[in-house]
Scaffold this active site. Structure first.
Site, PDB file in Angstrom:
ATOM      1  CD1 TRP A 371       0.930  -0.317   2.973  1.00  0.00           C
ATOM      2  CD2 TRP A 371      -0.607   1.181   3.566  1.00  0.00           C
ATOM      3  NE1 TRP A 371       1.277   0.159   4.215  1.00  0.00           N
ATOM      4  CE2 TRP A 371       0.340   1.080   4.607  1.00  0.00           C
ATOM      5  CE3 TRP A 371      -1.683   2.062   3.724  1.00  0.00           C
ATOM      6  CZ2 TRP A 371       0.256   1.838   5.779  1.00  0.00           C
ATOM      7  CZ3 TRP A 371      -1.762   2.816   4.900  1.00  0.00           C
ATOM      8  CH2 TRP A 371      -0.797   2.693   5.905  1.00  0.00           C
ATOM      9  CG  ASP A 372       4.817   0.837   1.569  1.00  0.00           C
ATOM     10  OD1 ASP A 372       3.927   0.055   1.936  1.00  0.00           O
ATOM     11  OD2 ASP A 372       5.932   0.874   2.101  1.00  0.00           O
ATOM     12  CD  GLU A 501       2.669  -4.572   9.031  1.00  0.00           C
ATOM     13  OE1 GLU A 501       3.831  -4.825   9.388  1.00  0.00           O
ATOM     14  OE2 GLU A 501       2.286  -4.640   7.835  1.00  0.00           O
ATOM     15  CE  LYS A 614       5.951  -2.154  11.956  1.00  0.00           C
ATOM     16  NZ  LYS A 614       5.804  -3.166  10.913  1.00  0.00           N
ATOM     17  CD  GLN A 615       2.433   0.701  10.283  1.00  0.00           C
ATOM     18  OE1 GLN A 615       2.756  -0.444  10.546  1.00  0.00           O
ATOM     19  NE2 GLN A 615       2.500   1.202   9.050  1.00  0.00           N
TER      20      GLN A 615
HETATM   21  C1  BGC Z   1       4.884  -1.529   7.590  1.00  0.00           C
HETATM   22  C2  BGC Z   1       3.875  -1.575   6.463  1.00  0.00           C
HETATM   23  C3  BGC Z   1       4.584  -1.328   5.150  1.00  0.00           C
HETATM   24  C4  BGC Z   1       5.732  -2.291   4.956  1.00  0.00           C
HETATM   25  C5  BGC Z   1       6.530  -1.987   3.706  1.00  0.00           C
HETATM   26  C6  BGC Z   1       5.977  -2.531   7.304  1.00  0.00           C
HETATM   27  O1  BGC Z   1       6.948  -2.457   8.314  1.00  0.00           O
HETATM   28  O2  BGC Z   1       4.277  -1.821   8.823  1.00  0.00           O
HETATM   29  O3  BGC Z   1       2.877  -0.604   6.678  1.00  0.00           O
HETATM   30  O4  BGC Z   1       3.681  -1.467   4.099  1.00  0.00           O
HETATM   31  O5  BGC Z   1       6.601  -2.193   6.074  1.00  0.00           O
HETATM   32  O6  BGC Z   1       7.084  -0.727   3.745  1.00  0.00           O
END
Ligand code: BGC
Length: 783
Positions: A371-372, A501, A614-615
């Site tokens: 999704w980035d 995550e 986490k984010q």
């Molecule tokens: C993040 C995801 C991201 C992926 C690739 C993961 O560590 O939690 O949101 O899509 O890294 O960058």
């Protein structure tokens, strides 16, 4: 800027320079100096091809979309787990070009080096290295290397080597090698993957040397894809007694030429390198294509390609560059440009390929697209290079069929579910709680598409592809949840993972529910638009998708009844239904060296049972749809998530920075932005060797434009809410909106808007409508 971290490279406006060569930093520097054009990617390795081991370097050459598969080994597989992996495959290396001065091979590890520099010229899109080498036997020569991966010719990389003997006349030999005995460094770059690819994955089909060219063709062992590559050589500045001589083996081909060089005059080798695959054209046509393309590149010469590269970069920077002035501005400026440069390099532009989380700069994350692309990168292109945004959307459209199949596997009779990780359009994530459960990818793609449509006004795209994507993604939302009695008949979505995550398989993830509702709203809007403006297209879609009015009625009901978790005591939207019940996180219980690596050191259940994140997750939804919330509401939620977010993903700080700007937390906004701007350039995460963090790189552009300048395009309105960080004197950037190019300059006390292209533009500042009526027209707003 993170003041505790000293810049790795000198702070310069348009360049990144390495001033000495040290094996210790090689692996990281290979990513810094990697070049790509959205199709070919090459790591910043050296022409001399040093023997780096698995911990000090990775020779890497990639073609976007070209992958090898392996059967995935599961201890316990569930129904619907992907069976085959997809890994961006490391392809034959053709950069190797060794230089022999009489009887001594040039190497930076022997003799003495003076005036060394390796510089990435971001303005021109060229990498240059130059040095004066004195050999162990005292021969002195100036050696210059230049390299580019062409934006004009997507299959071409070009290298120019110039050798000038400074204290002798004699023989100079060039030895150019095509090395096809290559493999991925899976154990190092993707250590949790135990299925490979290991070993060499390309079976050679042919290797030839003729005239002044080398040509190779090979087929992958499992995915059965054919890669072809070739290189050609031209030497000038010297009389050569003989032509190129070849030594051809099964896995490598060498071309050798000896030139007579005179003291003080330069001998130049120009080398063109070409890659293609049978993903682009039939395998039997590859040889002809490579040889023809090489010829075309030879005619253009390195100088010609360099010129067109510069012109391409000039056009890009003219729109995309952000200029800042003030404290720390030079370092931040360099970080921003470095980020934009890599984003530009990484995005697929052929409509068949997307953009890996690591671009084409390394093997990290197996080269997968996430999704980035849609949430972080695509918005930058929407406003700066909309054609590239459209091509990235085309890639998703081209994989709708696989997404439909995936939806069926997940039990949805209609619609499409896009994969969490992929290259070829099929799901490649092996751990569904952190993978397939991230259903929000559907809404993310729909969001990016809707943004593209609003900002460009490209109605044709809506008709040709957009509406179909919106309808198919919406259908899955209409099927995945239920109107739950226990929640007053509200529509609930259970067992999904939001962006965060550390909280997986949750019920009613706030972000997911919000984005799903907006996906449904956009799909409904598209159908209504077609009903009003193009019944033919609607009829075609109805037939193709077996789609009826009953479905939109259901969508409207869901839109009206979507459920959102709410905590009355704190008046905030928790991450999901269970979030407030989880045990508060106590960082002091976690040894410092384990803090940033929770999944590596703790059982997932330990992580998931804690109330921490986490984010950016709910906060991200509030940024994207800020018009649906009051400032006070956003502030309360920001304060709450500020407490519980660990920012263990590089995708987090830029978003917090934007929301902090929105609510007037200016110092925090600046601090977050600063943490993002040089994250990769100064390797904050100590894993830059595996490739760029493309999402964060794009996120820093958003942190300035959507954050400090408060840009949003919502409900078809372009809106600004400009502010100036107290550390800065001014900043400026440009945006494309419909047919207009708007320049925005923000300085102390005022924001100035200038229409640089186009006839007219309407936008809003703090709710006030502003219209610039003529090209060159200006509007100044007090802030
Ligand atoms: C993040 C995801 C991201 C992926 C690739 C993961 O560590 O939690 O949101 O899509 O890294 O960058």
């Amino acid at each position: 800027m993170n003041m505790e971290i000293k810049p790795i490279y000198p702070v310069e406006p348009w360049t990144i320079t390495e001033t000495s060569f040290d094996r210790k930093y090689n692996y990281r520097n290979e990513t810094t100096f990697s070049l790509s054009n959205g199709y070919i990617g090459t790591r910043g390795t050296f022409e001399e091809a040093y023997d780096f081991d698995i911990d000090t370097g990775l020779e890497g050459n990639f073609v976007n979309g070209f992958y090898e598969s392996e059967q995935i080994r599961y201890g316990e597989a569930n129904f619907g787990s992907p069976l085959f992996s997809q890994s961006l495959l490391n392809l034959p290396n053709m950069k190797e070009t060794r230089v022999l001065l009489e009887d001594e091979w040039f190497t930076m590890e022997e003799g003495t080096i003076e005036d060394y520099s390796r510089t990435l010229h971001m303005k021109d899109g060229v990498l240059k290295r130059s040095l004066v080498w004195t050999s162990p036997r005292g021969r002195k020569a100036e050696i210059r290397f230049q390299r580019l991966v062409s934006f004009e010719m997507k299959n071409i990389m070009a290298i120019r080597v110039q050798v000038t003997p400074l204290n002798f006349s004699g023989k100079i030999q060039f030895r150019s090698r095509l090395q096809a005995d290559v493999e991925n460094h899976t154990r190092k770059t993707n250590p949790i993957v135990d299925y490979g690819p290991f070993g060499r994955r390309l079976e050679p089909l042919r290797l030839e040397g003729e005239g002044y060219r080398l040509y190779y063709e090979g087929i992958t062992k499992n995915s059965r894809l054919t890669a072809a590559c070739g290189c050609s050589h031209r030497v000038s500045g010297s009389e050569c007694e003989t032509g190129w001589e070849f030594c051809i083996g099964e896995l490598e081909g060498t071309a050798v030429l000896t030139a007579e060089a005179k003291e003080g005059s330069a001998v130049v080798l120009e080398k063109m390198l070409c890659y293609s695959t049978d993903l682009d054209l039939p395998a039997e046509d590859l040889r002809g294509f490579i040889l023809d393309t090489l010829k075309e590149a030879e005619q253009k010469t390195f100088g010609g390609l360099e010129k067109s590269q510069k012109a391409y970069m000039g056009r890009f920077w003219n729109t995309a560059d952000i200029r800042i002035q003030g404290k720390d501005s030079q370092a931040l400026q360099q970080g921003l440009r470095f980020n934009l440069f890599h984003i530009l390099q990484s995005a697929g532009r052929d409509g068949r390929t997307g953009m890996g989380a690591k671009g084409l700069s390394g093997e990290g994350y197996e080269g997968h697209y996430f999704w980035d692309t849609e949430m972080y990168v695509l918005p930058v292109f929407v406003y700066t290079e909309p054609e590239t945004a459209r091509r990235l959307l085309d890639y998703r459209y081209g994989t709708l069929e696989q997404a439909r199949e995936r939806a069926r596997i997940l039990g949805h009779e209609k619609g499409a579910l896009f994969p969490w990780r992929t290259i070829n359009g099929e799901e490649a994530s092996t751990y569904y709680p952190l993978g397939t459960a991230q259903y929000h990818i559907n809404a993310d793609i729909a969001y990016a598409l809707s943004l593209y449509l609003q900002v460009t006004g490209d109605v044709d795209y809506l008709k040709e592809k957009g509406a179909e994507i919106l309808i198919e993604t919406a259908r899955v939302w209409a099927d995945v949840g239920s109107f739950a009695e226990c929640k007053g008949g509200r529509y609930c979505i259970c067992s999904v993972t939001g962006p965060d995550e550390y909280n997986v398989l949750v019920d009613n993830n706030f972000y997911t529910n919000l984005m799903a509702r907006e996906n449904l709203r956009d799909a409904k809007g598209a159908v209504e638009y077609l009903a009003r403006h193009d019944r033919e297209v609607l009829a075609r879609l109805k037939e193709k998708l077996d789609f009826s009015e009953e479905e939109w009625k259901l969508w409207q009901r869901i839109i009206d009844h979507m459920y959102f978790p709410y905590d009355e005591a704190r008046q905030v939207y928790p991450l999901d239904d269970g979030f407030m019940m989880r045990r508060p996180w106590d960082e002091s219980r976690i040894p410092e060296e384990k803090r940033a690596w929770l999944y590596e050191n703790y059982h997932p259940l330990f992580i998931m049972r804690h109330r921490m994140s986490k984010q950016a997750d709910a906060i991200l939804g509030m940024y994207l749809h800020s018009h649906l919330f009051t400032k006070e509401e956003i502030r309360r939620n920001y304060d709450f998530y500020q407490e519980v977010t660990l920012h263990h993903s590089s995708l987090s700080t830029c978003i917090f920075g934007i929301v902090a700007s929105d609510i007037g937390y200016d110092d925090e906004a600046y601090r977050y932005f600063s943490q993002s701007a040089r994250m990769d350039l100064d390797d904050y995460h100590h894993n830059f060797y595996a490739g760029i963090h493309g999402a964060n790189m794009a996120g820093t552009w958003q942190a300035v434009v959507n954050g400090f300048a408060g840009l949003r395009c919502q409900e078809t309105r372009l809106k600004f809410s400009p502010s100036l960080p107290s550390e800065w004197e001014s900043y400026s950037f440009k945006l494309r909106y419909k047919r207009a190019l708007l320049r925005i300059g923000v300085s102390r006390g005022q924001a100035e808007f200038t229409l640089e292209e186009g006839e007219k533009i309407t936008f809003y500042i703090g709710g006030k409508e502003i219209c610039i009526q003529e090209n060159g027209g200006r509007h100044v707003e007090k802030i």
